[in-house]
Enzyme design. Structure first.
Site, short mmCIF file in Angstrom:
data_model
loop_
_atom_site.label_atom_id
_atom_site.label_comp_id
_atom_site.label_asym_id
_atom_site.label_seq_id
_atom_site.Cartn_x
_atom_site.Cartn_y
_atom_site.Cartn_z
N SER A 23 65.21 13.90 41.36
CA SER A 23 63.80 14.36 41.07
C SER A 23 63.10 14.57 42.49
O SER A 23 62.10 14.98 42.62
CB SER A 23 62.78 13.38 40.45
OG SER A 23 62.89 12.10 41.11
N ASN A 110 60.50 1.24 39.08
CA ASN A 110 59.56 1.56 38.24
C ASN A 110 58.05 1.13 38.23
O ASN A 110 57.08 2.13 37.93
CB ASN A 110 59.98 0.70 36.84
CG ASN A 110 61.42 1.03 36.37
OD1 ASN A 110 61.95 2.24 36.71
ND2 ASN A 110 62.15 0.19 35.56
N HIS A 156 28.73 36.04 16.86
CA HIS A 156 29.73 36.86 16.36
C HIS A 156 30.07 38.17 17.21
O HIS A 156 30.16 39.08 16.62
CB HIS A 156 29.19 37.06 14.92
CG HIS A 156 28.77 36.19 14.22
ND1 HIS A 156 29.61 35.41 13.12
CD2 HIS A 156 27.60 35.80 13.82
CE1 HIS A 156 29.16 34.55 12.52
NE2 HIS A 156 27.64 34.71 12.94
N SER A 277 44.58 49.85 40.23
CA SER A 277 45.75 50.20 39.39
C SER A 277 46.45 50.85 40.09
O SER A 277 46.02 51.87 41.07
CB SER A 277 45.30 50.88 38.20
OG SER A 277 46.26 51.74 37.63
N LYS A 283 40.10 52.74 38.74
CA LYS A 283 39.92 51.28 37.99
C LYS A 283 39.89 50.33 38.92
O LYS A 283 40.45 50.11 40.10
CB LYS A 283 41.60 51.08 37.04
CG LYS A 283 41.55 51.81 35.96
CD LYS A 283 42.40 51.39 34.88
CE LYS A 283 41.86 50.16 34.37
NZ LYS A 283 42.99 49.22 33.61
N ASN A 285 40.16 46.38 38.43
CA ASN A 285 40.60 45.20 37.32
C ASN A 285 40.07 43.88 37.59
O ASN A 285 40.18 43.42 38.69
CB ASN A 285 42.03 45.25 37.23
CG ASN A 285 42.42 46.62 36.57
OD1 ASN A 285 41.92 47.41 36.09
ND2 ASN A 285 43.60 47.03 37.07
N GLU A 290 41.08 37.20 34.45
CA GLU A 290 42.12 37.31 33.62
C GLU A 290 43.20 36.32 33.90
O GLU A 290 43.40 35.83 32.88
CB GLU A 290 42.81 38.92 33.76
CG GLU A 290 41.94 39.87 33.17
CD GLU A 290 42.47 41.41 33.52
OE1 GLU A 290 43.30 41.78 32.33
OE2 GLU A 290 42.54 41.65 34.64
#
Ligand code: ARG
Length: 458
Positions: A23, A110, A156, A277, A283, A285, A290
């Site tokens: 590990s 442990n 909604h 873009s 564009k 973005n 996101e």
């Protein structure tokens, strides 16, 4: 030097097994916590007369030397030494000779690994509390400048009633406040000391667990050695809290994405937080929100991973538990990145107050208020609702908004309408009127803002 546990073996470990079971590739993140735990342990061994003062001092000095080397990036870890605990022990023995082998008296990997993770979780939880606080601060600052900014409120994703933008932002403030509280509360359970539980059953040495707990700043010792080495609740709890936290981040991100679309056009994120873009030059973005939304998946995944890992494990330690770390590290790193970006992105976003206001004027979100208007004049609310439904339908057919209808048109639907209806329908009035506790009325939002500020630096 051969394996620290090599005595019982007659053959070397298969190379693939060595790599598969090691590990060190990820638990080296716990190096400083491991040394901290060892320093406390050796201090206690000396104090209890289990090793001599001379031995204690040599080990402490050696550990400090190794810590310096680790901090300077001078240490090369070895897969053959499996994990961070044995790597450091090996380095210690190389540094100070066989006396280094006394460090592991009265403990096991442990309780050692559990101690390291408690220390790590405490540090990171405290850091995350600060980072959540910075996001809250950005929300408060934006809310303060937007108490009177009106925009449509949605249910909604349909325009429902106009609200204060400050109110909308403060909704997130309280979500983060609860996240902060949850993190704070979890510290109570993180602050239990497993050290001295040894492999699973305790140790015949006359150790002092309270002493190591005190040195490490833990509030109590685990009362049961089996529980001490098997408990991973504190990580599960952290991953659960993180899942809720990233859910809030994700919902807010989703709104930022919607609001910065041409369809909403309510905000503009600073150029610093957007990308272009490669093919469509127009564009801009919203990559950052996101990705914040997208990162949610891995954090939920880390929670599911650990829940699944633990569900069938018998007591006490099982090697499966080595798999508890990467998800924990990943969640910490993901949240640190997310919160560090979210705060300045919120602080620098431009709020398009004019566009928000125009949006409110171009909808029927003041319809409830005409119903309330008639209800106040004595018409039962249900009946008023029906009447207004007809008015809205009529207005839509006429291509008009509610403020555009003449008083004559209103009166065709009910005699109760008078000139004061126009005042009642003005968006500012509609918002201001919702002055019930916790409502979007400007006075309420101003009160709420004060309350929010009082939570900022507690
Ligand atoms: N690397 C191990 C882990 O992370 C440390 C504990 C190992 N204990 C053992 N008995 N093999 O879980």
């Amino acid at each position: 030097m051969s394996k620290l546990w090599g005595g019982r073996f007659t053959k070397p470990t298969n190379k693939l097994v060595e790599e598969y079971t090691s590990s060190i590739g990820f638990d080296q993140k716990l190096a400083l916590q491991d040394i901290k735990g060892s320093l406390a342990h050796v201090e206690m061994l000396g104090h209890c007369g289990i090793i001599t003062d001379e031995e204690k001092n040599q080990i402490i000095k050696g550990l400090h030397t190794i810590q310096g080397k680790i901090e300077n990036g001078e240490v090369e870890y070895s897969v053959a030494d499996e994990d961070i605990h044995m790597n450091i022990e090996k380095l210690l023995i190389e540094e100070i000779g066989p006396v280094g082998g006394k460090l592991h008296t009265g403990r096991s990997r442990n309780d050692q690994v559990a101690t390291d993770m408690h220390l790590y979780m405490r540090e990171k939880t405290e850091e995350l509390i600060e980072l959540v606080g910075a996001v809250q601060e950005a929300l408060v600052t934006q809310a303060e400048g937007n108490v009177d900014t009106i925009l449509p409120g949605y249910t909604h994703l349909q325009r429902a009633q106009p609200i204060s933008f400050g109110h909308h932002l403060l909704a997130y403030f309280w979500m983060f406040e609860r996240d902060k509280e949850r993190l704070q509360d979890s510290l109570k359970r993180i602050n239990w000391s497993p050290l001295g539980a040894a492999a699973l059953a305790g140790t015949p040495y006359d150790i002092d667990r309270q002493m190591t707990a005190d040195i490490l700043g833990f509030e109590k010792v685990y009362p049961n050695s089996l529980d001490a080495v098997s408990d991973r609740d504190f990580i599960l709890e952290f991953l659960s809290i993180s899942s809720i936290l990233i859910t809030h981040i994700s919902r807010l991100s989703e709104e930022l994405i919607l609001w910065s679309s041409q369809e909403f056009n309510f905000i503009e994120l600073d150029d610093e937080f957007c990308t272009g873009s490669s093919i469509m030059p127009q564009k801009k973005n919203p990559d950052v929100p996101e990705l914040l939304r997208g990162k949610t998946g891995r954090i939920y995944g880390n929670l599911m991973g650990l829940l699944t890992l633990l569900k069938g494990l018998p007591l006490a330690y099982n090697k499966d538990m080595q798999e508890d770390k990467e998800g924990m590290f990943d969640t910490v790193d993901t949240l640190e990145g997310a919160l560090s970006l979210l705060a300045p992105m919120l602080a620098s976003m431009e709020v398009k107050k004019g566009e928000m206001k125009t949006a409110v004027k171009e909808d029927y979100s003041n319809a409830t208020d005409i119903a309330d208007y008639l209800a106040v004049k004595g018409m039962p609310f249900r009946q008023a609702h029906e009447v207004i439904g007809k008015i809205v339908l009529y207005a839509i057919e006429e291509g008009k908004y509610l403020l555009d209808l003449s008083i004559g048109e209103y009166q065709q639907f009910s005699e109760l309408f008078e000139e004061d209806i126009y005042e009642k329908l003005a968006p500012e009035q509609v918002v201001a009127a919702r002055n019930s506790e916790g409502g979007t009325g400007f006075k309420q939002v101003a009160n709420q803002l004060e309350l929010a500020k009082s939570h900022l630096y507690e």
